[in-house]
Motif scaffolding. Structure first.
Motif, PDB file in Angstrom:
ATOM      1  N   ASP A  40      60.837   2.869  87.795  1.00  0.00           N
ATOM      2  CA  ASP A  40      61.087   3.876  88.854  1.00  0.00           C
ATOM      3  C   ASP A  40      62.066   5.049  88.416  1.00  0.00           C
ATOM      4  O   ASP A  40      63.227   5.310  88.575  1.00  0.00           O
ATOM      5  N   ASP A  45      63.011   4.458  95.135  1.00  0.00           N
ATOM      6  CA  ASP A  45      63.439   3.123  95.740  1.00  0.00           C
ATOM      7  C   ASP A  45      64.803   3.383  96.136  1.00  0.00           C
ATOM      8  O   ASP A  45      65.253   3.179  97.448  1.00  0.00           O
ATOM      9  N   THR A  67      56.152   1.530  92.740  1.00  0.00           N
ATOM     10  CA  THR A  67      57.627   1.165  92.218  1.00  0.00           C
ATOM     11  C   THR A  67      58.545   0.987  93.415  1.00  0.00           C
ATOM     12  O   THR A  67      59.853   0.352  93.216  1.00  0.00           O
ATOM     13  N   SER A  69      60.082  -1.450  96.244  1.00  0.00           N
ATOM     14  CA  SER A  69      60.302  -3.132  96.211  1.00  0.00           C
ATOM     15  C   SER A  69      60.350  -3.572  97.547  1.00  0.00           C
ATOM     16  O   SER A  69      60.515  -2.850  98.542  1.00  0.00           O
ATOM     17  N   LYS A  71      62.562  -5.395  98.409  1.00  0.00           N
ATOM     18  CA  LYS A  71      64.106  -5.222  99.137  1.00  0.00           C
ATOM     19  C   LYS A  71      64.225  -3.788  99.739  1.00  0.00           C
ATOM     20  O   LYS A  71      64.873  -3.922 100.861  1.00  0.00           O
ATOM     21  N   THR A  72      63.600  -2.857  99.149  1.00  0.00           N
ATOM     22  CA  THR A  72      63.613  -1.615  99.938  1.00  0.00           C
ATOM     23  C   THR A  72      62.943  -1.705 101.234  1.00  0.00           C
ATOM     24  O   THR A  72      63.384  -1.079 102.366  1.00  0.00           O
ATOM     25  N   ARG A 102      55.771  -5.317  91.971  1.00  0.00           N
ATOM     26  CA  ARG A 102      56.398  -4.981  93.220  1.00  0.00           C
ATOM     27  C   ARG A 102      55.337  -4.658  94.596  1.00  0.00           C
ATOM     28  O   ARG A 102      55.525  -5.128  95.615  1.00  0.00           O
ATOM     29  N   TYR A 103      54.146  -3.870  94.342  1.00  0.00           N
ATOM     30  CA  TYR A 103      53.558  -3.812  95.430  1.00  0.00           C
ATOM     31  C   TYR A 103      52.888  -5.301  95.767  1.00  0.00           C
ATOM     32  O   TYR A 103      52.895  -5.684  97.007  1.00  0.00           O
TER      33      TYR A 103
END
Length: 300
Positions: A40, A45, A67, A69, A71-72, A102-103
């Motif tokens: 990223d 993010d 990119t 995540s 978490k975001t 991540r995706y």
């Protein structure tokens, strides 16, 4: 983003593009990208997390954000419980080169997936997508429109038969076949460099064509070819609507979705074989009024 703003919405844009594109091309970055771990570099993010911690949002629209995540996404959900998470991609997200770890890990967190690939609807559901919505390709009316060209622009961008897009072997074979049949063809796009000079009728202009230059190239070309990307199972592509939107003549591969978008022989022309492509290209180069009538009907 511009369309949403024109509709009166308050939109904050977060650029996913690295500020230094050279870092993206370094060996480490390329290897990690192939392994599904794109870096990223844009800090998207972090920026999304900062925005949602201080402001209320109705929608987080992620445009192929590989990119971004989980978490975001969870942070957005926690700080803005009413915010709807939407993932949009014009590409085939079932193709591994279009994915990231991540995706895939966060796909179930999005409220809606929007895809321009009809064959992705069931597949995205099997990956965990909650809801998947198919839309046809679209165009930007501020960019993709008929424009008047100067004599210099016509000379620079003009072509009897033209194709704009990345090199693929089938595209080369088809355009070379036309050239060998005595028809002049101009191709523009990346990865065509090594095909310079293969045939005097096969003119190569390497490199992407952007924005209004893209429109100029389409408007200056008598017959615009529309090839599809076979490896991802395309039924339509951006060119499928951008060419007619420019008021230009399109000769495209025949598919069910193309036939649903345009009436064959009246709003666009289609081909299903190299022979049909050659014969229709010859015919419409020799019949200006028919070609122009179809181009005008395709726009409206």
């Amino acid at each position: 983003m511009n369309a949403l703003r024109e509709f009166g919405h308050d939109v904050i844009g977060v650029d996913l593009t690295p500020p230094d594109r050279l870092r993206e091309r370094q060996l480490t970055s390329r290897v990690l990208n192939r392994l599904g771990f794109p870096l990223d570099f844009a800090g998207a993010d972090r920026r999304i997390s900062e925005y949602v911690s201080t402001k209320h949002f109705d929608v987080l629209w992620v445009e192929k954000g590989l990119t971004i995540s989980p978490k975001t996404l969870n942070a957005v959900r926690n700080s803005n419980p009413e915010c709807r998470l939407v993932f949009f991609s014009p590409d085939n997200m079932l193709y591994h080169r279009n994915q990231s770890r991540r995706y895939l890990a966060g796909i179930h967190l999005y409220d809606l997936h929007v895809t321009t690939k009809s064959h992705n609807v069931a597949g995205l559901g099997s990956l965990g997508a909650k809801d998947v919505f198919f839309v046809n390709k679209s165009f930007d009316p501020a960019t993709h429109r008929p424009i008047e060209l100067t004599l210099e622009e016509k000379k620079h961008w003009g072509a009897e038969i033209g194709f704009i897009g990345e090199f693929e072997l089938q595209r080369y074979e088809m355009t070379l076949m036309l050239a060998e049949s005595g028809l002049p063809v101009t191709v523009r796009g990346p990865r065509w460099e090594k095909y310079f000079g293969r045939h005097p009728n096969h003119i190569v202009r390497p490199g992407w064509v952007y924005d209004v230059d893209y429109t100029r190239a389409i408007c200056a070309t008598k017959i615009n070819l529309c090839f599809l990307r076979k490896i991802v199972g395309d039924q339509q592509t951006a060119r499928s609507v951008e060419i007619p939107a420019c008021g230009a003549f399109m000769l495209a591969e025949r598919t069910d979705e193309h036939l649903a978008l345009f009436e064959e022989g009246k709003e666009a022309e289609f081909f299903g074989s190299g022979e049909e492509l050659r014969e229709k290209a010859k015919y419409y180069l020799a019949h200006d009024s028919e070609r122009e009538k179809i181009a005008a009907a395709g726009r409206y």
